[in-house]
Scaffold this motif. Structure first.
Motif, PDB file in Angstrom:
ATOM      1  N   GLU A  29     -11.873 -10.298   1.182  1.00  0.00           N
ATOM      2  CA  GLU A  29     -10.921 -11.552   1.215  1.00  0.00           C
ATOM      3  C   GLU A  29     -11.443 -12.605   1.911  1.00  0.00           C
ATOM      4  OE1 GLU A  29      -7.566 -11.256   0.105  1.00  0.00           O
ATOM      5  OE2 GLU A  29      -7.944  -9.332  -0.664  1.00  0.00           O
ATOM      6  N   LEU A  30     -11.076 -13.827   1.491  1.00  0.00           N
ATOM      7  CA  LEU A  30     -11.611 -15.111   2.076  1.00  0.00           C
ATOM      8  C   LEU A  30     -10.365 -15.940   2.560  1.00  0.00           C
ATOM      9  CD1 LEU A  30     -14.546 -16.227  -0.193  1.00  0.00           C
ATOM     10  CD2 LEU A  30     -14.651 -15.053   1.866  1.00  0.00           C
ATOM     11  N   SER A  31     -10.412 -16.862   3.733  1.00  0.00           N
ATOM     12  CA  SER A  31      -9.228 -17.539   3.955  1.00  0.00           C
ATOM     13  C   SER A  31      -9.454 -18.806   3.134  1.00  0.00           C
ATOM     14  CB  SER A  31      -9.669 -17.846   5.481  1.00  0.00           C
ATOM     15  OG  SER A  31     -10.771 -19.055   5.506  1.00  0.00           O
ATOM     16  N   GLU A  32      -8.203 -19.276   3.005  1.00  0.00           N
ATOM     17  CA  GLU A  32      -8.106 -20.864   1.978  1.00  0.00           C
ATOM     18  C   GLU A  32      -9.050 -21.637   2.653  1.00  0.00           C
ATOM     19  OE1 GLU A  32      -7.646 -23.027  -0.387  1.00  0.00           O
ATOM     20  OE2 GLU A  32      -6.898 -21.034  -0.850  1.00  0.00           O
ATOM     21  N   GLU A  33      -9.258 -21.749   3.865  1.00  0.00           N
ATOM     22  CA  GLU A  33     -10.245 -22.868   4.483  1.00  0.00           C
ATOM     23  C   GLU A  33     -11.552 -22.599   4.101  1.00  0.00           C
ATOM     24  OE1 GLU A  33      -8.229 -20.870   7.644  1.00  0.00           O
ATOM     25  OE2 GLU A  33      -6.918 -21.876   6.100  1.00  0.00           O
ATOM     26  N   THR A  34     -12.022 -21.133   4.129  1.00  0.00           N
ATOM     27  CA  THR A  34     -13.351 -20.840   3.561  1.00  0.00           C
ATOM     28  C   THR A  34     -13.652 -21.202   1.870  1.00  0.00           C
ATOM     29  OG1 THR A  34     -13.475 -18.970   5.163  1.00  0.00           O
ATOM     30  CG2 THR A  34     -15.018 -19.017   3.398  1.00  0.00           C
ATOM     31  N   ILE A  35     -12.509 -20.917   1.446  1.00  0.00           N
ATOM     32  CA  ILE A  35     -12.482 -21.292  -0.088  1.00  0.00           C
ATOM     33  C   ILE A  35     -12.515 -22.818  -0.466  1.00  0.00           C
ATOM     34  CG2 ILE A  35     -11.287 -21.120  -2.161  1.00  0.00           C
ATOM     35  CD1 ILE A  35     -10.034 -18.716  -1.314  1.00  0.00           C
ATOM     36  N   ALA A  36     -11.768 -23.486   0.478  1.00  0.00           N
ATOM     37  CA  ALA A  36     -11.803 -25.024   0.292  1.00  0.00           C
ATOM     38  C   ALA A  36     -13.239 -25.479   0.852  1.00  0.00           C
ATOM     39  CB  ALA A  36     -10.731 -25.710   1.178  1.00  0.00           C
ATOM     40  N   SER A  37     -13.671 -24.999   1.826  1.00  0.00           N
ATOM     41  CA  SER A  37     -14.880 -25.684   2.406  1.00  0.00           C
ATOM     42  C   SER A  37     -16.049 -25.521   1.447  1.00  0.00           C
ATOM     43  CB  SER A  37     -15.180 -25.230   3.705  1.00  0.00           C
ATOM     44  OG  SER A  37     -15.904 -24.159   3.768  1.00  0.00           O
ATOM     45  N   VAL A  38     -16.031 -24.085   0.816  1.00  0.00           N
ATOM     46  CA  VAL A  38     -17.239 -23.847  -0.265  1.00  0.00           C
ATOM     47  C   VAL A  38     -16.921 -24.932  -1.479  1.00  0.00           C
ATOM     48  CG1 VAL A  38     -17.980 -22.207  -1.736  1.00  0.00           C
ATOM     49  CG2 VAL A  38     -17.608 -21.427   0.634  1.00  0.00           C
ATOM     50  N   LEU A  39     -15.784 -24.919  -1.943  1.00  0.00           N
ATOM     51  CA  LEU A  39     -15.809 -25.839  -3.056  1.00  0.00           C
ATOM     52  C   LEU A  39     -15.893 -27.198  -2.822  1.00  0.00           C
ATOM     53  CD1 LEU A  39     -14.197 -24.977  -6.163  1.00  0.00           C
ATOM     54  CD2 LEU A  39     -14.506 -23.306  -4.379  1.00  0.00           C
ATOM     55  N   HIS A  40     -15.959 -27.745  -1.400  1.00  0.00           N
ATOM     56  CA  HIS A  40     -16.110 -29.039  -1.055  1.00  0.00           C
ATOM     57  C   HIS A  40     -17.377 -29.065  -0.953  1.00  0.00           C
ATOM     58  CE1 HIS A  40     -15.652 -32.918   0.885  1.00  0.00           C
ATOM     59  NE2 HIS A  40     -16.459 -32.525   1.985  1.00  0.00           N
ATOM     60  N   ARG A  41     -18.170 -28.194  -0.525  1.00  0.00           N
ATOM     61  CA  ARG A  41     -19.783 -28.302  -0.488  1.00  0.00           C
ATOM     62  C   ARG A  41     -20.376 -28.239  -1.864  1.00  0.00           C
ATOM     63  NH1 ARG A  41     -22.580 -23.665   0.811  1.00  0.00           N
ATOM     64  NH2 ARG A  41     -20.843 -22.498   1.735  1.00  0.00           N
ATOM     65  N   LEU A  42     -19.756 -27.476  -2.638  1.00  0.00           N
ATOM     66  CA  LEU A  42     -20.391 -27.466  -3.864  1.00  0.00           C
ATOM     67  C   LEU A  42     -19.970 -28.428  -4.848  1.00  0.00           C
ATOM     68  CD1 LEU A  42     -19.975 -23.554  -5.031  1.00  0.00           C
ATOM     69  CD2 LEU A  42     -21.776 -24.614  -4.239  1.00  0.00           C
ATOM     70  N   ASP A  43     -19.020 -29.499  -4.300  1.00  0.00           N
ATOM     71  CA  ASP A  43     -18.673 -30.670  -5.068  1.00  0.00           C
ATOM     72  C   ASP A  43     -17.819 -30.405  -6.302  1.00  0.00           C
ATOM     73  OD1 ASP A  43     -18.600 -33.262  -5.123  1.00  0.00           O
ATOM     74  OD2 ASP A  43     -20.471 -33.733  -5.927  1.00  0.00           O
ATOM     75  N   ILE A  44     -17.075 -29.358  -6.026  1.00  0.00           N
ATOM     76  CA  ILE A  44     -16.001 -29.098  -7.097  1.00  0.00           C
ATOM     77  C   ILE A  44     -14.696 -29.563  -6.683  1.00  0.00           C
ATOM     78  CG2 ILE A  44     -14.933 -27.365  -8.607  1.00  0.00           C
ATOM     79  CD1 ILE A  44     -18.009 -27.093  -8.931  1.00  0.00           C
ATOM     80  N   VAL A  88     -16.540 -24.497 -14.665  1.00  0.00           N
ATOM     81  CA  VAL A  88     -17.627 -24.248 -13.947  1.00  0.00           C
ATOM     82  C   VAL A  88     -18.419 -23.109 -14.418  1.00  0.00           C
ATOM     83  CG1 VAL A  88     -18.262 -23.460 -11.479  1.00  0.00           C
ATOM     84  CG2 VAL A  88     -16.220 -24.634 -11.836  1.00  0.00           C
ATOM     85  N   LEU A  89     -19.721 -23.405 -14.649  1.00  0.00           N
ATOM     86  CA  LEU A  89     -20.546 -22.427 -15.121  1.00  0.00           C
ATOM     87  C   LEU A  89     -21.772 -22.264 -13.829  1.00  0.00           C
ATOM     88  CD1 LEU A  89     -21.522 -23.703 -18.721  1.00  0.00           C
ATOM     89  CD2 LEU A  89     -20.427 -21.671 -18.124  1.00  0.00           C
ATOM     90  N   ALA A  90     -21.626 -21.187 -13.234  1.00  0.00           N
ATOM     91  CA  ALA A  90     -22.198 -21.111 -12.319  1.00  0.00           C
ATOM     92  C   ALA A  90     -23.218 -19.898 -12.145  1.00  0.00           C
ATOM     93  CB  ALA A  90     -21.502 -20.875 -10.769  1.00  0.00           C
ATOM     94  N   GLY A  91     -24.565 -19.976 -11.926  1.00  0.00           N
ATOM     95  CA  GLY A  91     -25.292 -18.666 -11.586  1.00  0.00           C
ATOM     96  C   GLY A  91     -26.833 -19.016 -11.467  1.00  0.00           C
ATOM     97  N   GLY A  92     -27.472 -18.031 -11.106  1.00  0.00           N
ATOM     98  CA  GLY A  92     -28.932 -18.269 -10.675  1.00  0.00           C
ATOM     99  C   GLY A  92     -29.831 -17.490 -11.884  1.00  0.00           C
ATOM    100  N   GLU A 144     -20.518 -18.041  -2.081  1.00  0.00           N
ATOM    101  CA  GLU A 144     -20.085 -19.106  -3.099  1.00  0.00           C
ATOM    102  C   GLU A 144     -19.395 -18.273  -4.120  1.00  0.00           C
ATOM    103  OE1 GLU A 144     -22.716 -18.851  -1.258  1.00  0.00           O
ATOM    104  OE2 GLU A 144     -22.795 -20.658  -0.008  1.00  0.00           O
ATOM    105  N   ILE A 145     -20.082 -17.392  -4.720  1.00  0.00           N
ATOM    106  CA  ILE A 145     -19.382 -16.598  -5.757  1.00  0.00           C
ATOM    107  C   ILE A 145     -17.962 -16.159  -5.531  1.00  0.00           C
ATOM    108  CG2 ILE A 145     -19.496 -14.630  -7.393  1.00  0.00           C
ATOM    109  CD1 ILE A 145     -22.756 -15.158  -7.196  1.00  0.00           C
ATOM    110  N   ASN A 146     -17.707 -15.520  -4.561  1.00  0.00           N
ATOM    111  CA  ASN A 146     -16.414 -15.240  -4.016  1.00  0.00           C
ATOM    112  C   ASN A 146     -15.588 -16.274  -4.147  1.00  0.00           C
ATOM    113  OD1 ASN A 146     -14.116 -14.070  -3.099  1.00  0.00           O
ATOM    114  ND2 ASN A 146     -15.377 -12.968  -1.386  1.00  0.00           N
ATOM    115  N   ALA A 147     -15.817 -17.387  -3.376  1.00  0.00           N
ATOM    116  CA  ALA A 147     -14.815 -18.541  -3.464  1.00  0.00           C
ATOM    117  C   ALA A 147     -14.814 -19.065  -4.605  1.00  0.00           C
ATOM    118  CB  ALA A 147     -15.456 -19.625  -2.402  1.00  0.00           C
ATOM    119  N   LEU A 148     -15.648 -19.356  -5.533  1.00  0.00           N
ATOM    120  CA  LEU A 148     -15.563 -20.056  -6.745  1.00  0.00           C
ATOM    121  C   LEU A 148     -14.406 -19.259  -7.704  1.00  0.00           C
ATOM    122  CD1 LEU A 148     -19.050 -20.748  -7.803  1.00  0.00           C
ATOM    123  CD2 LEU A 148     -17.127 -22.397  -7.637  1.00  0.00           C
ATOM    124  N   GLN A 149     -14.704 -17.612  -7.661  1.00  0.00           N
ATOM    125  CA  GLN A 149     -13.598 -16.797  -8.242  1.00  0.00           C
ATOM    126  C   GLN A 149     -12.302 -17.125  -7.903  1.00  0.00           C
ATOM    127  OE1 GLN A 149     -16.069 -13.139  -7.841  1.00  0.00           O
ATOM    128  NE2 GLN A 149     -16.934 -13.287  -9.783  1.00  0.00           N
TER     129      GLN A 149
END
Ligand code: UDP
Length: 407
Positions: A198-213, A251-255, A292-297
């Motif tokens: 589980e991730l908090s809403e703040e974590t999800i928001a901050s990851v998306l912000h950092r990834l510029d989505i 969003v197409l994300a991967g490595g 990051e993957i968790n937050a994006l999903q």
């Protein structure tokens, strides 16, 4: 840091953990060895990272080794992988020579000291040549779909597989006619890993912000290695079709994986096709981008997995576990996870994928129901604890070939 076994109790219940402890009593002190071809990237590494520590906690002394190879070897194994998935690929005698030489080299470098040795996938399959010198149980753990291979490639691998004590496939339709015992064991995900917890809403928001989505519109997401068989170019076509009537972002994300040399080329093609469309976000994720993957999903409205061929498709399990509506191709292990219109939506081409995504975007109540059913389906069938239990039962079964087992 991998959480101890009892941390899983709130998710799977105490009885499931008691079963694992009970079964492992029969195997205590046993030495297991897993060998594969990459320590990061892709589903196999993902599973071993979590499973190996838990097997150790259960009292089975378990080590994990990774074969080493040069660029030429991984180019050959990628070709072999594609050919076993049924793609038309030209494998030359020189290719096969590189494969055999690298396997022989690894036999010199990897200490074989398991009582049971699990060899994952085709890349290290030829290590079986050490079997006469090393009286362990050898198990070929196949994660890919070899149901419709190019026959030249399969015959090459088959002569190694036939020397194993057993083969494991991830789905019934992946199995082959073989003179060795075959087991069906589906892979799994770890609900407590950084990728799935589980991730908090703040974590999800901050990851998306950092990834510029931006989160101003619904997100449609595919997370996968940039691999032609994951069809990222097809996903862009699907998105372009959806976008004609529903406003959303893709969003197409991967490595890459260290054993996959084609990733850079596919990523370049994806960038070219996405160029100039501000609603398409192509993210190259470095290894270890689990949160990051968790937050994006979790931030996505719909998850897509438009693979052309697939092994089991762990990204689908991960998305379903997050109760997301998933639209995915009916290939490989995906239909085991997605019961059409109950735990997600299956698609067969660009048009049906676009239609299914629009359905999810336009009917949130339906999408929510699919996601909730999907999460329960994963809880029942595709979490790490079920996978561990299957491995323990397999080891017990191999000890008792032909016996009636009393446990
Ligand atoms: N994955 C990852 N980083 C990426 C792309 C994928 O960690 O950039 C993970 C993904 O979350 C999943 C696994 O790698 O856990 C992929 O497994 P899957 O069975 O979907 O496909 P494979 O790559 O093994 O063909």
């Amino acid at each position: 840091m991998i959480p101890p076994l009892n941390s899983y109790e709130p998710i799977v219940g105490g009885q499931v953990l008691d079963e694992l402890r009970f079964l492992s009593e029969h195997l205590r002190g046993r030495r297991l060895q897993h060998i594969n071809s990459t320590s990061a990237g892709g589903g196999v590494a993902e599973i071993l990272n979590r499973m190996v520590p838990l097997l150790n906690e259960l009292g089975l002394e378990t080590r994990w080794d990774v074969i080493k190879g040069g660029e030429a070897f991984f180019q050959v194994t990628k070709k072999l992988h594609n050919a076993l998935h049924g793609q038309p690929v030209d494998l030359t005698p020189q290719n096969y020579r590189v494969f055999l030489e690298t396997n022989a080299q690894n036999l010199k470098n990897i200490p074989l000291d398991g009582d049971a040795i699990f060899i994952h996938d085709p890349q290290p399959a030829a290590l079986i040549q050490a079997k006469p010198r090393h009286g362990a149980k050898w198990i070929w753990r196949c994660h890919i779909d070899v149901s419709n291979p190019r026959w030249g490639a399969w015959r090459f691998i088959q002569k190694f597989v036939e020397q194993y004590d057993a083969a494991i496939f991830s789905a019934p339709q992946f199995s082959q006619h073989l003179p060795v015992r075959q087991f069906l064991i589906s892979p799994s995900i770890d609900p407590l890993s950084d990728k799935n917890r589980e991730l908090s809403e703040e974590t999800i928001a901050s990851v998306l912000h950092r990834l510029d989505i931006p989160r101003d519109k619904p997100l449609v997401t595919q997370i996968s290695r940039f691999d032609a068989l994951k069809d990222p170019l097809g996903v862009i076509e699907v998105f372009q079709s959806v976008r004609k009537t529903v406003d959303c972002r893709l969003v197409l994300a991967g490595g890459g994986a260290s054993d996959d040399p084609e990733g850079a080329q596919v990523l370049a093609e994806v960038r070219t096709k996405a160029h100039g469309n501000p609603d398409i976000h192509v993210l190259e994720l470095p290894p270890g981008s689990d949160v990051e993957i968790n937050a994006l999903q979790r931030a996505s409205t719909v998850i897509v997995q438009k693979s052309i061929r697939e092994g089991f498709g762990l990204t689908v399990s991960e998305a379903l576990w997050k109760a997301k509506p998933v639209v995915a191709s009916a290939v490989g292990g995906i239909p085991l996870q997605i019961v059409h219109q109950q735990t997600g939506l299956l698609c067969r081409n660009v048009a049906s994928a676009a239609l299914a995504i629009k359905q999810c975007l336009c009917d949130p109540a339906y999408a929510k129901r699919l996601g909730e059913n999907g999460r329960e389906h994963i809880r029942q069938n595709f979490l790490l604890m079920r996978h561990l239990k299957d491995y323990l039962l397999l080891l017990i079964a191999l000890d008792h070939e032909g016996d009636v087992i009393h446990i």
